[in-house]
Design an enzyme around this catalytic site. Structure first.
Site: not given
Ligand code: IMP
Length: 182
Positions: A104-105, A108, A157, A170
């Site tokens: 996973e990237d 959050d 962000f 990206r």
């Molecule tokens: P979560 O479901 O809230 O944990 O979100 C995860 C996804 O939200 C990540 O895989 C990203 O695609 C996106 N995301 C969360 N934070 C960022 C950020 O700071 N920049 C860009 N994408 C983000």
């Protein structure tokens, strides 16, 4: 940003490319130790944000790996992750009885990873671990943590190294923080 229109925001470097490469080397050794004896590890990249990370990670791994991708979508504003998660592209192969590493990237709120792991667990893999390049623990809404984390970052962000803001940025080789004008 040199040579291209950076748009209506500034990007400040947060994690240089060299630091990412170095951290991946360290994590790769831990992953190799964990999966020593695995016949063929299934490395699952969550699209699209993990595509650069998974490319560098698998090349650092001295293991027999298979690469597959899963695309989960979250709804909402570009700057906000929503709670709804939908599978847009499923895996190409079965993972029953296999050892799996989900890449996973960013974790959050944790909703995406929580949902994806629930889906994959139902397919009865032998082992299911996760690696996230970035972790924003202060944003968590679901009690979840990746097995391995590249870097813990504050509630900012970020873009670059595969991660986008409205599909841009990206291709930056580093992780940068989006700074919007007051
Ligand atoms: P979560 O479901 O809230 O944990 O979100 C995860 C996804 O939200 C990540 O895989 C990203 O695609 C996106 N995301 C969360 N934070 C960022 C950020 O700071 N920049 C860009 N994408 C983000």
């Amino acid at each position: 940003m040199g040579g291209r229109d950076a748009g209506p925001y500034r990007i400040d470097e947060m994690i240089p490319a060299e630091a990412i490469a170095e951290r991946i080397g360290v994590l790769a050794r831990e992953i190799e130790a964990h999966f020593a004896g695995t016949r063929q590890l299934v490395v699952v990249g969550l699209l699209r944000g993990s595509f650069i990370f998974i490319a560098d990670l698998v090349r650092a791994l001295d293991l027999v790996v298979e690469v597959d991708f899963l695309e989960a979508s979250s709804y909402g504003n570009a700057m906000q992750s929503s709670r709804e998660v939908r599978i847009l592209k499923d895996l190409s192969s079965g993972i029953g009885g296999r050892d799996v590493l989900v890449v996973e990237d960013i974790v959050d709120t944790g909703h995406t990873l929580h949902h994806v792991l629930k889906l994959l667990r139902a397919r009865a893999p032998a082992r299911l671990e996760t690696i996230a390049l970035l972790d924003k623990p202060s944003r968590r809404e679901v009690d979840i943590r990746a097995t391995w984390v590249g870097f813990e970052i504050p509630d900012a962000f970020v873009v670059g190294y595969g991660i986008d803001y409205a599909q841009r940025d990206r291709n930056l080789p580093f992780i940068g923080q989006v700074v919007r004008p007051e």
